[in-house]
Design an enzyme around this catalytic site. Structure first.
Site, short mmCIF file in Angstrom:
data_model
loop_
_atom_site.label_atom_id
_atom_site.label_comp_id
_atom_site.label_asym_id
_atom_site.label_seq_id
_atom_site.Cartn_x
_atom_site.Cartn_y
_atom_site.Cartn_z
N VAL A 285 0.40 4.19 -2.68
CA VAL A 285 -0.20 5.47 -2.30
C VAL A 285 0.67 6.64 -2.75
CG1 VAL A 285 -0.79 6.95 -0.34
CG2 VAL A 285 -1.58 4.59 -0.39
N CYS B 272 0.82 -1.22 0.00
CA CYS B 272 0.00 0.00 0.00
C CYS B 272 0.85 1.26 0.00
CB CYS B 272 -0.90 0.04 1.23
SG CYS B 272 -1.86 -1.41 1.55
#
Length: 523
Positions: A157, A153
């Protein structure tokens, strides 16, 4: 404390000793600010009601006990299936520790995987330097022939560009230019572990074949490519190989972690073992065709195989149960020109015989089940073949097209009329369902044991026993070596189901002079 050196107790009986009971009671009274027990009991009973179920199913922004994992987990498993390949996750150490421990506990094997240890500074300024140092250290320390990169993640991101980072690492000499480093973006906030497997496989296929298609001729190597998808039953790799070998069919199993996840204890540690070779991957476009064993989660793979390799991927379902194994073998025979041998025909006959022997016990039994899309669909199909009734069918990572396909399978059978298919729902939703519409059994992974515990807590008559088929299986040993595919897998599933039913019957009928009138020797 009551533990004695000369009489060591395991944790369960140890914590029943009075010393530990007193200690835990003091902890509760002094520090936990526990609610009154009658209030806890009241809330528990409320969570078993239809009223609570309706509220539970209105949840939108909260997941409780998900029935799926994140993309990089699948990417790691895919990479493990290639010869001397090190899975490399562009992200933090904690994520990789999770992936490794998840597989460690399921396979009971050491699982190799590295990260480039992104921390707060990389989250702000980007992880390019982590990638450069990480690739260099990985190659020097673990000496792989290939490094397969995926992401977490954090990297997604902030928008880290894997292609640019890997190319810059090569340009600046951190790793040789010719060293293979396929990659896939695997953001954890979309999809699931099966999506990550698909993305990683497509990334590896793209790396080895996209720019070298000019000399490829479909069918020239006389083989069939088999793409397994996210598969954690090692017996399934073996049964597919066995059936194809008995047919005399040449094949390439593209991503084969069977050996590295089942190494022997002979005094030699094997960081790498077996796996699909780079040469097999490069040669894959020359195959007669490519068969996807789990097509519902191999969407990107299918698109690449059809668009780049020019293979007409056959429309098959996962080869679970009788009918779909028949279809798989007939399609392989059609593609290869090889007949289905007598040995497999005999094996099929044995399965039919087993189904006949056990149908009186299986007929009409109601099941709740959950898992990944292809597995759940195959299990539903086989349950219907056995005369069982799947009533609650939950697939957290299924989509609307998948649900429509499962609904069609259910509609085609008289045993599917009472079934409901749930997508995007978690195990807390399933908990409500088994309380308000009790099935006879649940089929799923180890996390279902807590639902069984809760149903038993309400009362023995409410208990829904768990039959462990799926992933992960943490609390039982060696089930990962079992088989769920082919006739052999159908036999194993049937055996597990019917014996679970009979074990439950024995449990219910062994009361002396109460229920033992049905405690029969012969079932």
């Amino acid at each position: 404390m009551s533990q004695q050196v000369d009489k060591i107790k395991a944790s369960y009986p140890l914590f029943l000793d009075q010393d530990y009971k007193d200690m835990l009671a003091k902890k509760r009274d002094g520090f936990e600010e526990k609610y009154p027990q009658d209030k806890i009991d009241e809330v528990f009973q409320w969570t078993t009601t239809k009223e609570y179920q309706e509220l539970n199913f209105q949840r939108e922004a909260l997941t409780v006990n998900p029935a799926k994992a994140c993309q990089p987990l699948g990417a790691v498993l895919c990479a493990l299936g290639f010869e001397k390949t090190m899975p490399y996750v562009h992200g933090s150490q904690g994520c990789v520790a999770y992936f490794r421990s998840y597989f460690n506990r399921h396979f009971r094997e050491p699982v190799s995987c590295v990260s480039d240890s992104m921390t707060e500074d990389a989250a702000v300024f980007g992880g390019q330097q982590n990638m450069k140092d990480g690739l260099q250290n990985c190659k020097a320390t673990y000496k792989p022939d290939m490094i397969a990169v995926s992401t977490t993640c954090m990297a997604e991101v902030i928008g880290d560009d894997l292609n640019a980072f890997i190319n810059n690492s090569k340009k600046e000499g951190f790793i040789p230019d010719e060293f293979p480093v396929p990659f896939a973006h695997t953001p954890s906030f979309v999809g699931s572990h099966v999506t990550g497997w698909d993305n990683m496989f497509e990334g590896i296929a793209r790396y080895f074949t996209l720019k070298s298609m000019d000399d490829k001729v479909v069918g020239s190597n006389k083989k069939i490519n088999i793409v397994p998808g996210f598969e954690t039953y090692l017996g399934n790799f073996r049964v597919i190989k066995r059936m194809l070998s008995e047919m005399g069919v040449g094949y390439s199993l593209l991503s084969d972690p069977e050996e590295v996840l089942d190494t022997p204890a002979d005094g030699q540690f094997r960081m790498y073992a077996g796996g699909t070779t780079q040469e097999e991957m490069k040669d894959a476009p020359n195959a007669l065709n490519t068969v996807l064993l789990q097509p519902w989660h191999l969407e990107k793979t299918k698109k690449f195989v059809e668009g780049t390799w020019k293979h007409e991927v056959p429309k098959l379902n996962i080869p679970m149960g009788l009918d779909w194994t028949d279809e798989f073998l007939m399609k392989v025979s059609e593609i290869s020109g090889q007949p289905i041998p007598a040995s497999l025909t005999k094996e099929r006959g044995r399965l039919v015989d087993m189904m006949t022997d056990s149908h009186t016990w299986l007929h009409g039994k109601r099941f709740a089940l959950w898992g990944d899309p292809d597995f759940v669909m195959g299990l539903v199909k086989f349950l219907l073949e056995l005369g069982c009734e799947p009533v609650h069918i939950l697939c957290h990572n299924g989509n609307k097209r998948w649900k429509k396909a499962v609904d069609a399978i259910l509609a085609a059978s008289p045993y599917g009329k009472n079934a409901t298919v749930y997508i995007g729902k978690d195990l807390w939703h399933l908990r409500s369902l088994v309380f308000t519409d009790k099935p006879d059994f649940m089929i799923g992974n180890s996390y279902g044991k807590f639902i069984q515990r809760d149903t038993l807590h309400k009362g023995k008559e409410f208990e829904v026993p768990l039959i462990r088929i799926g992933f992960p299986i943490f609390d039982r040993h060696h089930l990962h070596r079992s088989t769920t595919l082919g006739y052999e897998g159908a036999m194993q599933i049937l055996t597990t189901l019917v014996n679970s039913i009979l074990e439950r019957l024995d449990e219910e009928t062994r009361g002396m002079q109460a229920t033992d009138y049905n405690h029969d020797l012969v079932r």
